[in-house]
Design a protein around this motif. Structure first.
Motif, mmCIF file in Angstrom:
data_model
loop_
_atom_site.group_PDB
_atom_site.id
_atom_site.type_symbol
_atom_site.label_atom_id
_atom_site.label_comp_id
_atom_site.label_asym_id
_atom_site.label_seq_id
_atom_site.Cartn_x
_atom_site.Cartn_y
_atom_site.Cartn_z
ATOM 1 N N ALA A 4 14.305 -0.273 -2.857
ATOM 2 C CA ALA A 4 14.537 -1.148 -4.000
ATOM 3 C C ALA A 4 13.249 -1.620 -4.667
ATOM 4 N N GLN A 5 12.118 -1.410 -4.028
ATOM 5 C CA GLN A 5 10.858 -1.919 -4.566
ATOM 6 C C GLN A 5 10.462 -1.159 -5.824
ATOM 7 N N GLU A 6 10.058 -1.895 -6.832
ATOM 8 C CA GLU A 6 9.588 -1.279 -8.076
ATOM 9 C C GLU A 6 8.147 -0.812 -7.900
ATOM 10 N N PRO A 7 7.782 0.288 -8.561
ATOM 11 C CA PRO A 7 6.385 0.731 -8.489
ATOM 12 C C PRO A 7 5.447 -0.342 -9.035
ATOM 13 N N ARG A 8 4.331 -0.527 -8.378
ATOM 14 C CA ARG A 8 3.325 -1.457 -8.884
ATOM 15 C C ARG A 8 2.558 -0.849 -10.058
ATOM 16 N N ILE A 9 2.429 0.468 -10.041
ATOM 17 C CA ILE A 9 1.840 1.204 -11.163
ATOM 18 C C ILE A 9 2.854 2.277 -11.525
ATOM 19 N N ALA A 10 3.518 2.111 -12.637
ATOM 20 C CA ALA A 10 4.583 3.042 -13.024
ATOM 21 C C ALA A 10 3.998 4.398 -13.413
ATOM 22 N N PRO A 11 4.647 5.489 -13.001
ATOM 23 C CA PRO A 11 4.169 6.808 -13.421
ATOM 24 C C PRO A 11 4.186 6.946 -14.936
ATOM 25 N N LEU A 12 3.165 7.562 -15.466
ATOM 26 C CA LEU A 12 3.111 7.817 -16.906
ATOM 27 C C LEU A 12 4.029 8.987 -17.221
ATOM 28 N N PRO A 13 4.974 8.828 -18.137
ATOM 29 C CA PRO A 13 5.850 9.955 -18.489
ATOM 30 C C PRO A 13 5.032 11.157 -18.945
ATOM 31 N N LEU A 47 3.882 10.857 -8.044
ATOM 32 C CA LEU A 47 2.463 10.737 -7.716
ATOM 33 C C LEU A 47 1.606 11.244 -8.871
ATOM 34 N N LEU A 48 1.914 12.423 -9.392
ATOM 35 C CA LEU A 48 1.105 12.982 -10.470
ATOM 36 C C LEU A 48 1.171 12.100 -11.710
ATOM 37 N N GLY A 49 2.346 11.537 -11.994
ATOM 38 C CA GLY A 49 2.470 10.632 -13.130
ATOM 39 C C GLY A 49 1.648 9.365 -12.955
ATOM 40 N N THR A 50 1.588 8.868 -11.732
ATOM 41 C CA THR A 50 0.766 7.688 -11.453
ATOM 42 C C THR A 50 -0.713 8.019 -11.644
ATOM 43 N N LEU A 51 -1.147 9.148 -11.100
ATOM 44 C CA LEU A 51 -2.542 9.550 -11.239
ATOM 45 C C LEU A 51 -2.906 9.843 -12.688
ATOM 46 N N ALA A 52 -1.930 10.308 -13.477
ATOM 47 C CA ALA A 52 -2.193 10.644 -14.883
ATOM 48 C C ALA A 52 -2.620 9.424 -15.691
ATOM 49 N N ARG A 53 -2.360 8.226 -15.183
ATOM 50 C CA ARG A 53 -2.811 7.011 -15.870
ATOM 51 C C ARG A 53 -4.329 6.854 -15.813
ATOM 52 N N LEU A 175 -4.703 8.935 0.810
ATOM 53 C CA LEU A 175 -3.569 9.107 -0.095
ATOM 54 C C LEU A 175 -2.404 8.223 0.334
ATOM 55 N N ALA A 176 -2.150 8.124 1.638
ATOM 56 C CA ALA A 176 -1.069 7.249 2.119
ATOM 57 C C ALA A 176 -1.326 5.804 1.727
ATOM 58 N N MET A 177 -2.585 5.367 1.823
ATOM 59 C CA MET A 177 -2.922 3.999 1.413
ATOM 60 C C MET A 177 -2.601 3.786 -0.066
ATOM 61 N N ALA A 178 -2.964 4.770 -0.892
ATOM 62 C CA ALA A 178 -2.707 4.650 -2.327
ATOM 63 C C ALA A 178 -1.211 4.656 -2.614
ATOM 64 N N LEU A 179 -0.478 5.591 -2.024
ATOM 65 C CA LEU A 179 0.964 5.687 -2.258
ATOM 66 C C LEU A 179 1.669 4.397 -1.871
ATOM 67 N N SER A 180 1.327 3.849 -0.724
ATOM 68 C CA SER A 180 1.978 2.624 -0.258
ATOM 69 C C SER A 180 1.542 1.414 -1.080
ATOM 70 N N SER A 181 0.271 1.342 -1.429
ATOM 71 C CA SER A 181 -0.224 0.199 -2.199
ATOM 72 C C SER A 181 0.315 0.194 -3.624
ATOM 73 N N PHE A 182 0.445 1.389 -4.231
ATOM 74 C CA PHE A 182 0.967 1.481 -5.592
ATOM 75 C C PHE A 182 2.496 1.464 -5.613
ATOM 76 N N ALA A 183 3.116 1.535 -4.417
ATOM 77 C CA ALA A 183 4.583 1.585 -4.287
ATOM 78 C C ALA A 183 5.165 2.761 -5.068
ATOM 79 N N VAL A 184 4.573 3.934 -4.871
ATOM 80 C CA VAL A 184 5.077 5.144 -5.523
ATOM 81 C C VAL A 184 6.392 5.532 -4.861
ATOM 82 N N ALA A 185 7.420 5.693 -5.676
ATOM 83 C CA ALA A 185 8.765 6.003 -5.165
ATOM 84 C C ALA A 185 8.919 7.496 -4.950
#
Length: 198
Positions: A4-13, A47-53, A175-185
């Protein structure tokens, strides 16, 4: 991360990616996937959408990551043992979901994938598989591979492979630290299963 957690950094479409980023991502995915047909099971889109920011970070990071996906001296099976153990120890559901698929594609049986969370002392591992899992635990716990584990790995691996073991663990721990910290779904098609904590 809970479902249910929202991403802290939303993936860029993807439609909003810069042309430079779109080209880079296409080349990266082509190199990582090669000629294998896409099943849609392991897209990495969030993940790629988040990094694209952050293209200035994404490009060097993904170039470095590419070494472990298609340039490593380790086999795909050995890499996935390391990555899934990192995901289990660090409780990273996204990494576990993505790499469970890659592990199966690399020849790991479902029982082996499930056993990874029990670690190197679980019965059924070969000596080298157990040493790979032990290396993950030691690197994440103590910051170095122990003497006995290094000796066990060095009976089978050359210097480049030994270096790839250490850098693979470091890469996927970061990468796990980033994924968990950014709350990537995890993508909708994936189940971010992780074994229950002990």
């Amino acid at each position: 991360m809970t479902a249910a957690q929202e991403p802290r950094i939303a993936p860029l479409p993807k439609a909003e990616w810069s042309p430079e980023m779109t080209t880079f991502m296409a080349e990266y995915r082509s190199a990582a996937i090669g000629d294998k047909p896409s099943t849609g099971r392991q897209s990495g889109a969030n993940l790629l959408g988040t990094l694209a920011r952050y293209p200035a970070l994404a490009k060097p990071f993904l170039t470095f990551n590419g070494h472990f996906l298609y340039g490593s001296t380790l086999s795909a099976r050995q890499r996935e043992l390391l990555v899934l153990r990192v995901a289990a120890v660090q409780r990273c559901g996204y990494e576990w979901a993505q790499h469970s698929i890659l592990a199966a594609d690399a020849g790991l049986e479902p029982e082996e994938i499930a056993r990874i969370e029990r670690g190197p002392s679980a019965s059924g591992w070969s000596a080298i598989d157990g040493a790979l899992l032990a290396a993950v635990d030691e690197l994440l716990g103590d910051g170095a591979v122990s003497g006995p584990t290094w000796t066990a790995l060095a009976t089978e691996f050359d210097e480049h492979q030994l270096m790839d073991v250490v850098f693979t663990v470091g890469m996927y721990a970061m990468l796990a630290m980033a994924l968990s910290s950014f709350a990537v779904a995890a993508e909708a098609a994936l189940v971010p299963y992780l074994p229950a904590p002990e």
